[in-house]
Every structure is written in C-alpha cells, then in structure tokens.
Design an enzyme around this catalytic site. Structure first.
Site, PDB file in Angstrom:
ATOM      1  CG  HIS A  17      75.078   1.370   4.024  1.00  0.00           C
ATOM      2  ND1 HIS A  17      75.482   0.318   5.251  1.00  0.00           N
ATOM      3  CD2 HIS A  17      73.922   0.744   4.987  1.00  0.00           C
ATOM      4  CE1 HIS A  17      75.264  -0.063   5.225  1.00  0.00           C
ATOM      5  NE2 HIS A  17      73.701  -0.591   5.583  1.00  0.00           N
ATOM      6  CE  LYS A  41      71.256  -6.100  11.855  1.00  0.00           C
ATOM      7  NZ  LYS A  41      71.645  -5.323  10.972  1.00  0.00           N
ATOM      8  NE  ARG A  91      69.967  -5.315   1.294  1.00  0.00           N
ATOM      9  CZ  ARG A  91      70.252  -5.296   2.573  1.00  0.00           C
ATOM     10  NH1 ARG A  91      72.259  -5.422   2.424  1.00  0.00           N
ATOM     11  NH2 ARG A  91      69.628  -5.288   3.703  1.00  0.00           N
ATOM     12  CB  SER A 129      76.624  -4.045   7.752  1.00  0.00           C
ATOM     13  OG  SER A 129      76.704  -2.870   7.630  1.00  0.00           O
TER      14      SER A 129
HETATM   15  P1  ADP Z   1      69.827  -2.207   9.508  1.00  0.00           P
HETATM   16  O1  ADP Z   1      71.053  -2.760  10.657  1.00  0.00           O
HETATM   17  O2  ADP Z   1      68.766  -1.620   9.913  1.00  0.00           O
HETATM   18  O3  ADP Z   1      69.623  -4.013   8.503  1.00  0.00           O
HETATM   19  P2  ADP Z   1      71.842  -1.769   8.280  1.00  0.00           P
HETATM   20  O4  ADP Z   1      72.346  -0.680   8.542  1.00  0.00           O
HETATM   21  O5  ADP Z   1      71.771  -3.005   7.572  1.00  0.00           O
HETATM   22  O6  ADP Z   1      71.019  -1.626   8.648  1.00  0.00           O
HETATM   23  O7  ADP Z   1      71.110  -0.793   7.064  1.00  0.00           O
HETATM   24  C1  ADP Z   1      70.113   0.571   6.806  1.00  0.00           C
HETATM   25  C2  ADP Z   1      69.433   0.418   5.511  1.00  0.00           C
HETATM   26  O8  ADP Z   1      70.642   0.813   3.964  1.00  0.00           O
HETATM   27  C3  ADP Z   1      68.515  -0.872   4.913  1.00  0.00           C
HETATM   28  O9  ADP Z   1      67.690   0.087   4.743  1.00  0.00           O
HETATM   29  C4  ADP Z   1      68.716  -1.693   4.297  1.00  0.00           C
HETATM   30  O10 ADP Z   1      67.982  -1.803   3.412  1.00  0.00           O
HETATM   31  C5  ADP Z   1      69.658  -0.117   3.581  1.00  0.00           C
HETATM   32  N1  ADP Z   1      71.011  -0.949   3.437  1.00  0.00           N
HETATM   33  C6  ADP Z   1      71.328  -1.781   3.160  1.00  0.00           C
HETATM   34  N2  ADP Z   1      72.782  -2.346   2.367  1.00  0.00           N
HETATM   35  C7  ADP Z   1      71.856  -1.651   1.197  1.00  0.00           C
HETATM   36  C8  ADP Z   1      72.437  -1.535  -0.535  1.00  0.00           C
HETATM   37  N3  ADP Z   1      73.802  -2.814  -0.470  1.00  0.00           N
HETATM   38  N4  ADP Z   1      72.134  -0.957  -1.271  1.00  0.00           N
HETATM   39  C9  ADP Z   1      70.575  -0.719  -0.655  1.00  0.00           C
HETATM   40  N5  ADP Z   1      70.823  -0.186   0.096  1.00  0.00           N
HETATM   41  C10 ADP Z   1      71.197  -0.387   2.057  1.00  0.00           C
END
Ligand code: ADP
Length: 166
Positions: A17, A41, A91, A129
């Site tokens: 992130h 979620k 990703r 996450s």
């Molecule tokens: P959500 O709950 O919508 O899945 P996340 O909190 O997991 O959102 O992630 C928010 C954003 O960060 C999303 O656009 C996701 O694609 C991006 N993201 C999450 N992990 C990574 C990563 N390792 N590298 C690049 N972008 C990421």
C-alpha cells in the site's frame, strides 16, 4: 489542483500500500488515503479508528499525503474534491477484473470520476493485508511486509484476533 484518492480497507496497511501511496504522491499535487468503513469484509482485525491512526503514522513522512476515513460510497466521497482521480495498485490479472468492475460501478454513479492504476512493485506483488493477518496470527516475522513502527502492535492484535477467529 489534482488529487489522488487511494481507497482501501488497510486492515492493516502494508508496504505494498505504502509503495503505491508514495508513488502517487510524486505524481499528484495531493494524495488522500481513504480508509473505507463500508467494506463487505467481515470481522476486521483493526477498527476503523485504529486503521486510520496506523495509516496516518505510516504516511507522516509524506508532506502532501493526508488520511481520512469514510462510510459513504467512494464515488460519492470523491465529489468533495475538485479534480479527483482514484489511484489503485494492480498486483495480478485477478485484481484487474475486480478493479475494472469497480470502475464501471463508480462511473455509473459519478461519470466524470476516473481511476488510474499503478502496477505493484515486483517485491510486493504477493503482499496483501490478508497475507499479513494470516502470518501475524501464526507469529511469523512481519519485517519487510508492514511499516516497521507498526510491527509490534500488529503482532499484539493478531494474538487476540487469532483467538477469536480460529
Ligand atoms: P480492499 O479492501 O479494497 O481489497 P486493500 O486495503 O486490500 O483494499 O487495498 C487497497 C488498494 O491497495 C487496492 O487498490 C489494492 O489493489 C492495493 N494494494 C494492496 N496491496 C498491494 C500491493 N502489495 N501492491 C500494490 N497495490 C496493492
């Protein structure tokens, strides 16, 4: 002024992130990281207040980044900014399918709202996450996965969360 909105659950924030937030902060005048409350979620590890606080601490070094939380639809939230662009990290192909659908839904509500994608850094393509939550639950080392200043509180929380979530 061009504003990037980086939305997500951030439960918890990872270095993946942070990589996207940092890169967006170089491209846009300002970045607003939006911690979304109304995620489908269930059973988040951290409360919205805890997640917001953790993201704030992780982003404190970036001058043009601020952190907010929201319990309304992203497409509605974006209306409060003059020139907003949603910025998301991609990703894998599976991310694309989901994000493509989200963009169509957002445009249906707010037709002028654009979404831009930054490809994930190679070293974080595996990172999410949920991977962090799972690893923390089993007591694995979180170094290199999450901001170092947050490791001990994620470990602490995971112990409690693991007991309640199998
Ligand atoms: P959500 O709950 O919508 O899945 P996340 O909190 O997991 O959102 O992630 C928010 C954003 O960060 C999303 O656009 C996701 O694609 C991006 N993201 C999450 N992990 C990574 C990563 N390792 N590298 C690049 N972008 C990421």
């Amino acid at each position: 002024m061009r504003t990037a909105i980086c939305p997500g659950s951030f439960d918890p924030i990872t270095l993946g992130h942070l990589n996207i937030i940092r890169r967006a902060s170089k491209i846009f005048d300002q970045v607003v990281v939006c911690i979304m409350k109304n995620s489908s979620k269930t059973a988040p590890m951290f409360t919205i207040e805890e997640r917001t606080d953790m993201v704030r601490r992780a982003c404190v070094r970036y001058e043009n980044v601020r952190v907010e939380s929201s319990d309304i639809l992203l497409a509605e939230y974006a209306r409060r900014f003059e020139n907003p662009v949603i910025v998301k990290g991609l990703r894998a192909a599976s991310d694309f399918e989901y994000e493509f659908q989200m963009d169509l839904i957002n445009k249906n509500i707010n037709p002028s709202l654009e979404t831009m994608f930054l490809t994930a850094s190679g070293k974080y393509t595996f990172l999410s996450s949920s991977v962090v939550r799972e690893m923390a639950k089993y007591g694995a080392d979180l170094t290199g996965l999450v901001p170092s200043e947050l490791i001990s509180e994620i470990e602490q929380k995971a112990k409690q969360w693991g007991k309640n979530n199998g």
